[in-house]
Design an enzyme around this catalytic site. Structure first.
Site, PDB file in Angstrom:
ATOM      1  N   GLY A 175     -43.153 -52.099 112.548  1.00 21.20           N
ATOM      2  CA  GLY A 175     -42.952 -51.534 113.874  1.00 21.20           C
ATOM      3  C   GLY A 175     -42.832 -52.577 114.963  1.00 21.20           C
ATOM      4  N   MET A 176     -43.477 -53.746 114.778  1.00 23.21           N
ATOM      5  CA  MET A 176     -43.483 -54.756 115.836  1.00 23.21           C
ATOM      6  C   MET A 176     -42.906 -56.095 115.411  1.00 23.21           C
ATOM      7  SD  MET A 176     -47.191 -54.123 117.590  1.00 23.21           S
ATOM      8  CE  MET A 176     -48.007 -54.422 116.026  1.00 23.21           C
ATOM      9  N   ASP A 287     -55.241 -51.488 109.143  1.00 22.03           N
ATOM     10  CA  ASP A 287     -53.979 -51.024 108.540  1.00 22.03           C
ATOM     11  C   ASP A 287     -53.903 -51.440 107.070  1.00 22.03           C
ATOM     12  OD1 ASP A 287     -51.574 -49.665 108.531  1.00 22.03           O
ATOM     13  OD2 ASP A 287     -50.391 -51.378 109.190  1.00 22.03           O
ATOM     14  N   ASN A 292     -49.480 -53.696 102.317  1.00 23.16           N
ATOM     15  CA  ASN A 292     -50.018 -54.890 102.974  1.00 23.16           C
ATOM     16  C   ASN A 292     -50.895 -55.722 102.046  1.00 23.16           C
ATOM     17  OD1 ASN A 292     -48.717 -54.419 105.375  1.00 23.16           O
ATOM     18  ND2 ASN A 292     -50.434 -53.346 106.329  1.00 23.16           N
ATOM     19  N   ASP A 305     -50.699 -58.966 106.990  1.00 27.31           N
ATOM     20  CA  ASP A 305     -50.355 -58.110 108.136  1.00 27.31           C
ATOM     21  C   ASP A 305     -51.587 -57.631 108.907  1.00 27.31           C
ATOM     22  OD1 ASP A 305     -49.096 -56.622 110.031  1.00 27.31           O
ATOM     23  OD2 ASP A 305     -47.903 -55.420 108.635  1.00 27.31           O
TER      24      ASP A 305
END
Length: 466
Positions: A175-176, A287, A292, A305
């Site tokens: 997302g980023m 998360d 990840n 991440d």
């Protein structure tokens, strides 16, 4: 390459129209001497500090270099691998009476072993400067961005230029951020290079979160957490390089298939130790999920991440109260409700349990048709006991899994270390410390979370009895 009388009297420069203005470098120690670089490449060349010239200033096996051209013993012209000179391009040398001296450049940067730069002018006929072998990567000391965008042949997206790195391809994006596989030129090693996905459009909040991630990873030196190497900026945008893991994410390895219970417990034990280490250093991941977790070719799992990481002390989290950040199938109920202020290690324990559940049955505990449906299930519903989906599943591993997935944080393992200990006990065949939840207790907890429905059922039941 022989020297002709014409070249001595009137040196000729042959070059294609430069894509950028030719660069100019002043020779160290003699401000009157400069090297103007002709040709399409904007590379610069450094020359050593002026000193008394001797035969030792020449490359091995070559005649002495012109006194006005090169300085100290061992001075070199280090050309970067990105140079791409046209046939006939030259390096004119100026200063101290040597106006007109030139260094004719070979047709390309991919020089053969033993290739040389003939030196002309000032009576030094036959002097040469040996060039590195093909590619010249080992001796390259200067670098320059390639002209024009580079396109990733796999994704079709433009690959950015980052000083000091050769980007080899895209590894993934979220997302980023976007992560590239790259080679760090200075140390000649593969790295994972992470950059802000929004590029020049990134806002202060995104940049701040990116900085928090770099700080979080930098504080965690652990064999099962991906390590950070370098933090920098390119075109005013931050980036950092991470340890490159030659393997695949855990979600790819699982591929929706149930794993052997002891293998799943052994992996979760390793991950729990790593997260306990992070918690001891004041970092909550927030998360954790199979995507990840990178598993190296040697089978070593590494957590990556930390983009949503939160520092427990002096909370620098950029997540506002009530916002939903994370992956619904793996986030704790309190995180699904947007209660980020008091989010702690218990949220990561829940996520570890959600991953264990997926490893045992082949899917996460909650998976709705939409993210909002999944979030509702996470908050309101009890997970289906894994043994109902995998009938022969050992009771102890189910007990460990369901304890992690308790709705109330206080009912979960108090620390990730205690979770790791129960996983170790299960693998070793020892009795685990946690006890299974009884059906009565499960029903009571459900009624507490759904008082209206429970009340309605109780009313209907009482009417039927009467």
């Amino acid at each position: 390459m022989s020297e002709t009388p014409d070249s001595r009297k009137e040196p000729k420069e042959v070059s294609s129209p430069p894509l950028v203005s030719p660069s100019q470098v002043t020779v160290a120690g003699d401000s009157s001497q400069t090297i103007n670089i002709s040709g399409p490449s904007p590379e610069t060349v450094s020359i050593g500090k002026s000193a008394a010239q001797t035969a030792s200033a020449s490359p091995a096996g070559a005649p002495p270099l012109p006194p006005s051209a090169l300085g100290d013993s061992g001075a070199t012209l280090a050309l970067p691998p990105s140079a791409a000179f046209d046939s006939g391009a030259t390096l004119p040398l100026h200063g101290n009476g040597d106006s007109g001296a030139t260094l004719p450049l070979p047709p390309s940067a991919a020089f053969d072993s033993g290739a040389t730069l003939p030196l002309h002018g000032n009576g030094d006929s036959g002097a040469t400067l040996p060039l590195p072998s093909a590619g010249m990567a080992s001796n390259a000391t200067l670098e320059s961005p390639s002209v024009g965008p580079t396109i990733d042949p796999v994704t079709g997206r433009e690959i950015p230029y980052v000083s000091g790195y050769d980007i080899l391809g895209e590894l993934g994006r979220g997302g980023m951020g976007v992560v590239y596989k790259a080679r760090q030129r200075k140390l000649n090693r593969l790295v994972a290079l992470k950059m802000v996905l929004a590029g020049g459009h990134a806002g202060p909040e995104q940049l701040a979160r990116f900085q928090i991630e770099a700080q979080a990873v930098a504080a965690l030196q652990h064999p099962n957490i991906v390590q950070i190497y370098e933090v920098g900026e390119s075109d005013s945008l931050p980036h950092f390089s991470l340890e490159y893991v030659d393997g695949a994410p855990l979600d790819k390895a699982l591929a929706g298939k149930p794993q052997v219970p002891k293998d799943a417990a052994r992996l979760l034990e390793t991950l729990s130790h790593a997260m306990h280490f992070a918690h001891q250093h004041g970092i909550v991941h927030r998360d954790l999920k199979p995507a990840n977790i990178l598993v190296s070719s040697e089978g070593v799992p590494k957590i990556t991440d930390f983009g949503l990481a939160k520092q427990l002390e002096g909370d620098s989290s950029q997540t506002k109260e009530g916002a939903l950040m994370g992956t619904p199938s793996y986030m704790a109920p309190e995180q699904a409700r947007g209660e980020f202020k008091d989010l702690g290690p218990a949220a990561d324990v829940y996520s570890l349990g959600a991953m264990l559940y997926e490893m045992l049955v082949g899917r996460p505990p909650f998976l709705g048709a939409t993210p909002f449906e999944t979030i509702f299930q996470v908050i309101k519903e009890e997970p289906v006991p894994p043994s109902r989906l995998i009938p022969k599943l050992p009771q102890d591993i189910e007990t460990i899994c369901l304890k992690c997935l308790q709705k109330e944080p206080s009912k979960r393992y108090a620390t990730a270390e205690l979770l790791a200990e129960d996983c170790r006990r299960f693998v070793s065949g020892e009795p685990i410390l946690s006890r299974p939840i009884s059906p009565v207790e499960r029903l009571w907890r459900w009624c507490r979370r759904n008082p209206r429905v429970a009340g309605l059922i109780a009313t209907v039941a009482s009417l039927l009895v009467v």
